[in-house]
Motif scaffolding. Structure first.
Motif, PDB file in Angstrom:
ATOM      1  N   GLU A  76     122.044  57.615  -7.647  1.00  0.00           N
ATOM      2  CA  GLU A  76     123.189  58.138  -6.886  1.00  0.00           C
ATOM      3  C   GLU A  76     124.486  57.997  -7.670  1.00  0.00           C
ATOM      4  OE1 GLU A  76     123.016  55.940  -3.277  1.00  0.00           O
ATOM      5  OE2 GLU A  76     121.471  57.223  -2.359  1.00  0.00           O
ATOM      6  N   LYS A  84     126.987  61.004  -8.800  1.00  0.00           N
ATOM      7  CA  LYS A  84     128.414  61.007  -8.488  1.00  0.00           C
ATOM      8  C   LYS A  84     129.254  61.108  -9.757  1.00  0.00           C
ATOM      9  CE  LYS A  84     128.206  58.363  -4.168  1.00  0.00           C
ATOM     10  NZ  LYS A  84     128.571  57.075  -3.513  1.00  0.00           N
ATOM     11  N   ASN A  85     128.839  60.361 -10.782  1.00  0.00           N
ATOM     12  CA  ASN A  85     129.579  60.366 -12.037  1.00  0.00           C
ATOM     13  C   ASN A  85     129.512  61.739 -12.702  1.00  0.00           C
ATOM     14  OD1 ASN A  85     131.193  58.762 -13.830  1.00  0.00           O
ATOM     15  ND2 ASN A  85     129.525  58.836 -15.307  1.00  0.00           N
ATOM     16  N   GLN A 137     131.914  63.955 -10.872  1.00  0.00           N
ATOM     17  CA  GLN A 137     133.272  63.604 -11.275  1.00  0.00           C
ATOM     18  C   GLN A 137     133.601  64.234 -12.620  1.00  0.00           C
ATOM     19  OE1 GLN A 137     135.711  61.773  -9.886  1.00  0.00           O
ATOM     20  NE2 GLN A 137     134.806  60.379  -8.394  1.00  0.00           N
ATOM     21  N   ILE A 139     133.788  65.422  -3.922  1.00  0.00           N
ATOM     22  CA  ILE A 139     133.913  64.047  -4.408  1.00  0.00           C
ATOM     23  C   ILE A 139     135.119  63.362  -3.770  1.00  0.00           C
ATOM     24  CG2 ILE A 139     132.799  64.475  -6.637  1.00  0.00           C
ATOM     25  CD1 ILE A 139     135.516  64.768  -7.876  1.00  0.00           C
TER      26      ILE A 139
END
Length: 472
Positions: free
Chosen positions: A132, A136-137, A140, A163
Motif C-alpha cells: 500500500e 501511495k508513493n 505521489q 492523494i
C-alpha cells in the motif's frame, strides 16, 4: 525482525518465555515489562508487533493492557498466558482482540504453533502495508512529476482526488541534485533511504530523470544551504561521481512547485560559469532565519577554514557563535540542532590523522543520543578539546619538519618560495606547516631572514605569510 514484548511480574516466567522464543527460527528484538502500566509505555515508545502477557499483574492486568493496547494499535498481535482456566477470561480476552489464550505451564509445542501463527499474520500485514505504501508513493510521484513539468491546474485538481495533499502543502524547500552522468538510472534502490539516514531527517525523494533528482523538505527553521553542503560531501564520498546541488527559496503551498523547479534549474545553469562550485542558491532568497542573521552554512565554512589552517583560536570563536545562537533558541527542532553540531564534529574529522585516533561514527551517534542542548554542546566541546590535544601532541614530532624547512629556505633564499611548495618538501599540508611554525617561539623565525649570506636581512614571501601577510 519482530519486536516482541514479554509482560509478566515474575522474572522467572519472563526468562522462560525468552528461552522458548530463542528456540524459534528468525530474529527478534525482545523487550520486557513487569506490569501492564510499564508495558503500555513501551508499546507507545517502541514499534512492538507481538505482546506475550500474563493476566494477573499489579497496576494493570493483562486484560486491561490488551484492551488499551488494541485501541492504540489494532494490528498488534497479543498472546495471553495464564494459570487461570476459567473460560470467562478467555472470552474476555477474545473480545479485546487477543490472538491466542494459552494456559500455564506452557507446552513448548503449543507455544511453537501459536508463535508461528502470530508471526505469519505480522508478516502478512507488513507485506500489505509495504504494498500500500508503494502504491501511495507511486501515485505521489506520478502526479507530482506531471504537475512539476506541466503546471496545469487540472493536474493538481486530479491529484487532490487521488492523494492526500497535506504532504505537498507541508513542503517548504527543495534541493535539486544533478549528476554529469546518468547516475540515477543505475543508482541503488536504497539511495533515498541512505540520504535520509545521512541527513537524519525525512524528505520526499523524486527521481526526475537519469541525471536529476529532487528532494523536498518540511522544516521551516533550517539552513538548507548547510544541508546541501553536507549532502554534497556525502554523495561525493560515497559515489565518487561529480554532483551539483541547487537550493530553492523558501515557499508556501504546493501551487508554486513548478515555479520552484524552474528556479532550481536556472540556478543549476550557473555551473557552466562556475565549474569549481557544487552548491548553488539564490543569495537574495536564501532561507534566512531572521534579518541580518548569519547563516549556519557561513559559520560552518569559517569553521572549516579554521580547521584547515589549524587555527584553534578562531575555531573556538566561531563555535561560540553557534553555541550562542542555539543555547536558548526554541524555534529549531532538536534534530536540526543535532545536525548542525554534527557538522562541526565531521569537519574536525577531515583531519586524517585525527580521524585515525577517534571514530567518527561513534561520536556522531553519541551526539544524536543527547537529550538536551547542554549535552549536545558538551559532546561537541569534548571533540574540540580532543582535537586541540591532538594538535599539541603532533607538535612534539614536528621539530624535524621545521628544521628541514628552515634549512631549505636558507639554501634557496634567492628563489621564489611559497608555503605550498615548502609543505610538499616535508609531506605536510600547507595549513599544518603554517600551524607548526606559528606555534614555535617567535625567535625561531629569525634565521629565515637574518642568516642569509648577503647579510641584507632579506625576508622571503614565506616569512611574510607566517607574520600574517596572507592570513596563513
Amino acid at each position: 525482525m519482530t519486536n516482541v514484548l514479554i509482560v509478566d511480574d515474575e522474572k522467572i516466567e519472563r526468562e522462560g518465555l525468552k528461552y522458548l522464543l530463542s528456540r524459534e527460527e528468525g530474529e527478534r528484538n525482545v523487550f520486557e515489562a513487569s506490569n501492564g502500566k510499564q508495558a503500555l509505555q513501551i508499546i507507545r515508545s517502541e514499534d512492538i508487533q507481538l505482546v506475550l502477557t500474563d493476566i494477573k499483574m499489579p497496576h494493570m492486568d493483562g486484560l486491561e493492557l490488551s484492551r488499551r493496547a488494541k485501541e492504540e494499535n489494532p494490528a498488534l498481535q497479543i498472546i495471553i498466558f495464564s494459570g487461570y482456566s476459567d473460560f470467562a477470561f478467555a472470552q474476555e480476552a477474545i473480545r479485546y482482540g487477543v490472538t491466542e489464550y494459552i494456559l500455564k505451564p506452557v507446552n513448548p509445542d503449543d507455544f511453537h504453533k501459536v508463535i508461528q501463527k502470530a508471526e505469519k499474520e505480522i508478516e502478512r500485514r507488513k507485506k500489505k502495508e509495504s504494498r500500500e505504501m508503494k502504491e501511495k508513493n507511486f501515485l505521489q510521484q506520478y502526479f507530482l512529476q506531471n504537475y512539476l513539468y506541466s503546471g496545469k491546474a487540472e493536474t493538481l485538481e486530479k491529484a487532490k482526488e487521488m492523494i492526500d495533499m497535506d504532504k505537498w502543502n507541508g513542503w517548504h524547500c527543495g534541493i535539486l541534485i544533478e549528476s554529469d552522468v546518468a547516475f540515477f538510472d543505475t543508482a541503488e534502490e536504497t539511495l533515498e533511504e541512505e540520504i535520509q539516514k545521512e541527513l537524519r531527517r525525512v524528505c520526499f525523494y523524486l527521481n526526475l530523470n537519469a541525471r536529476q533528482s529532487l528532494l523536498l523538505f518540511q522544516d521551516v527553521y533550517c539552513d538548507y544551504q548547510l544541508v546541501a553542503n553536507h549532502l554534497y560531501n556525502f554523495m561525493k564520498r560515497k559515489y565518487r561521481d561529480s554532483f551539483y546541488l541547487a537550493v530553492s527559496r523558501k515557499f508556501e503551498g504546493c501551487e508554486c512547485l513548478p515555479e520552484i523547479l524552474e528556479q532550481l534549474e536556472q540556478q543549476m545553469e550557473e555551473k557552466f560559469y562556475h565549474p569549481e562550485k557544487h552548491v548553488f542558491s539564490n543569495e537574495d532568497d536564501v532561507l534566512k532565519l531572521s534579518v541580518g542573521e548569519v547563516q549556519d552554512s557561513q559559520i560552518m565554512q569559517m569553521i572549516s577554514e579554521d580547521i584547515t589552517r589549524k587555527d584553534t583560536d578562531q575555531l573556538r570563536k566561531h563555535f561560540a557563535c553557534l553555541k550562542e545562537k542555539y543555547h536558548d533558541n526554541t524555534q529549531y527542532s532538536a534534530m536540526y540542532i543535532k545536525f548542525v553540531f554534527s557538522n562541526v564534529i565531521q569537519e574536525l574529522f577531515q583531519e586524517n590523522q585525527f580521524s585515525g585516533e577517534r571514530r567518527l561514527e561513534h561520536e556522531i551517534e553519541r551526539l544524536y543520543n543527547c537529550r538536551n542542548i547542554m549535552e549536545i554542546l558538551e559532546v561537541t566541546e569534548d571533540n574540540i578539546k580532543e582535537y586541540e590535544a591532538f594538535l599539541d601532541r603532533s607538535m612534539s614530532s614536528s621539530r624535524n619538519e621545521v628544521a628541514a624547512v628552515k634549512n631549505y629556505i636558507y639554501q634557496h633564499y634567492e628563489e621564489d618560495l611559497n608555503l605550498e611548495m615548502l609543505a610538499e618538501k616535508v609531506y605536510l599540508s600547507s595549513g599544518y606547516l603554517s600551524f607548526i611554525f606559528k606555534k614555535r617561539d617567535r625567535h625561531e623565525f629569525e634565521p629565515i631572514y637574518t642568516c642569509v649570506p648577503d647579510g641584507e636581512g632579506k625576508r622571503t614571501s614565506l616569512q611574510h605569510q607566517y607574520e600574517g601577510g596572507t592570513g596563513q
